[in-house]
Design an enzyme around this catalytic site. Structure first.
Site, short mmCIF file in Angstrom:
data_model
loop_
_atom_site.label_atom_id
_atom_site.label_comp_id
_atom_site.label_asym_id
_atom_site.label_seq_id
_atom_site.Cartn_x
_atom_site.Cartn_y
_atom_site.Cartn_z
N GLN A 246 0.82 -1.22 0.00
CA GLN A 246 0.00 0.00 0.00
C GLN A 246 0.86 1.27 0.00
OE1 GLN A 246 -2.85 0.33 -0.89
NE2 GLN A 246 -3.88 -1.61 -0.55
N SER A 247 2.06 1.16 -0.52
CA SER A 247 2.98 2.30 -0.54
C SER A 247 2.41 3.51 -1.29
CB SER A 247 4.29 1.86 -1.21
OG SER A 247 5.07 3.00 -1.57
N ASN A 248 2.36 4.65 -0.60
CA ASN A 248 1.98 5.90 -1.27
C ASN A 248 3.07 6.33 -2.24
OD1 ASN A 248 -0.41 6.29 0.37
ND2 ASN A 248 1.00 6.74 2.05
N ALA B 204 5.14 4.42 -3.94
CA ALA B 204 5.12 3.61 -5.17
C ALA B 204 3.99 4.08 -6.09
CB ALA B 204 4.98 2.13 -4.83
#
Ligand SMILES: *Cc1c(COP(=O)(O)O)cnc(C)c1O
Length: 355
Positions: free
Chosen positions: A87-89, A91
């Site tokens: 859930q990386s912002n 990325a």
């Protein structure tokens, strides 16, 4: 403390010499929170990096990515490879910024909270809509997070070797965009805040408060503070556990960013004030205090914060104000670093945000 216009101008000039790709909407809004300022007895302001663009779901990473993408283009890259959690912002925003610059995003993502393949959510869903090449590194039972990180890094290296052997140039961005070049984004951010304060007739704030992960944001804020001669206390709340080396890492990153601007090292590890007491059980695991902070800010001000980063920092902020560690009457700027897409992620990450 009034601001030093000369230092501000000099800092701006140095930054203007660094290549930057304009991808977001800057300056981001800056405003006072009327209801919570009254309730808490402090002057509480927000710096709205949740509204950076380029699309609906902005975030602090866009500041860093503007400098990183300029560097990637300068190096002649075709592919941008980056890292994070599923859930990386960072990325997702890298994929979005690649889309507007014609670069091809390749994402290597650790599954901390396991995603469901048939029910893609939040940033992982957006990564797919954006057409990113997504590689998920599943967690192995009992594995230490350092080992999972190593597996992710090796997988990325292998893909880069493969692409380069076919003649495709690659540009790799570390977790959170926390390289010296990426850190320049928050040197610029700090200067932007100082200019906004100055043009609103406001002075240097007493506190700048934010959530810290990879440390790039903090490093940039500290470098910007040193460059502008600001005396604000930068107070950081960690989103996950941090080792004893974190302060040295952040100070070194700040000084490497300053070196890119032709400046002497101005930041030491003593400037790094990171509180890990509000992390709870770990990264991506909500706490009671972070969940109530989400509800409080939504119900009093109509603003959404994310469960993984900003809500933990807000939980810390609220506790510091209530206990008097931040004295009544202080001028506090909370840096909203974005991430509210996580409210639509896996239940385990969101927590009990209603009722
Ligand atoms: C990445 C992130 C942070 C932390 O920024 P770092 O530069 O990695 O320390 C804070 N908030 C949100 C919403 C983020 O996505």
């Amino acid at each position: 403390m009034s601001m030093d216009k000369q230092k501000l101008g000099d800092a701006l000039e140095r930054l203007a010499r660094v290549p930057r790709e304009r991808l977001g909407f800057f300056p981001t809004p800056f405003h006072r929170l009327k209801n919570l300022s009254e309730e808490f007895g402090v002057e509480l302001y927000l710096k709205r990096d949740d509204l950076t663009g380029p699309a609906t779901f902005g975030g602090n990473k866009v500041r860093k990515i503007e400098f990183l993408i300029a560097d990637a283009k300068r190096s002649g890259a075709e592919y941008v490879i980056t890292h994070g959690a599923t859930q990386s912002n960072h990325a997702m925003l890298t994929a979005a910024c690649c889309a507007c610059t014609g670069l091809k995003p390749v994402l290597f993502l650790n599954a901390i909270v396991p995603p469901s393949e048939n029910d893609l959510r939040a940033n992982l869903l957006l990564d797919h809509i954006l057409g990113a090449e997504v590689h998920i590194i599943p967690a192995s039972p009992g594995e230490k997070s350092g080992d999972a990180d190593r597996r992710r890094e090796e997988a990325a290296k292998a893909r880069i070797r493969e692409l380069e052997s076919k003649g495709h140039r690659c540009y790799e961005i570390p977790v959170g965009g926390a390289s010296p070049i990426g850190t320049l984004g928050f040197v610029s951010g700090y200067i932007e805040l100082m200019e906004q304060l100055s043009s609103s007739g406001l002075d240097d704030p007493d506190y700048v408060v934010h959530a810290s992960g990879s440390g790039g944001t903090l490093a940039g804020l500290l470098a910007g503070r040193a460059l502008t001669g600001s005396k604000a206390t930068i107070l950081s709340f960690a989103s996950g556990p941090k080792g004893s080396e974190y302060a040295d890492h952040v100070a070194a990153l700040a000084n490497r960013a300053l070196a890119l601007l032709g400046c002497e090292p101005l930041v030491t590890s003593r400037d790094v004030k990171v509180d890990t007491d509000f992390v709870g059980e770990g990264y991506e695991i909500p706490t009671e205090a972070s969940t109530s902070a989400i509800k409080l800010f939504a119900r009093r001000e109509g603003i959404f914060f994310d469960p993984v980063y900003t809500a933990k920092a807000l939980a810390g902020l609220v506790e510091y104000i209530r206990s008097g560690r931040i004295p009544g009457g202080s001028r506090v700027v909370f840096w909203h670093t974005g991430g509210a897409t996580a409210l639509f992620a896996e239940k385990a990450m969101v927590g009990r945000v209603y009722s």
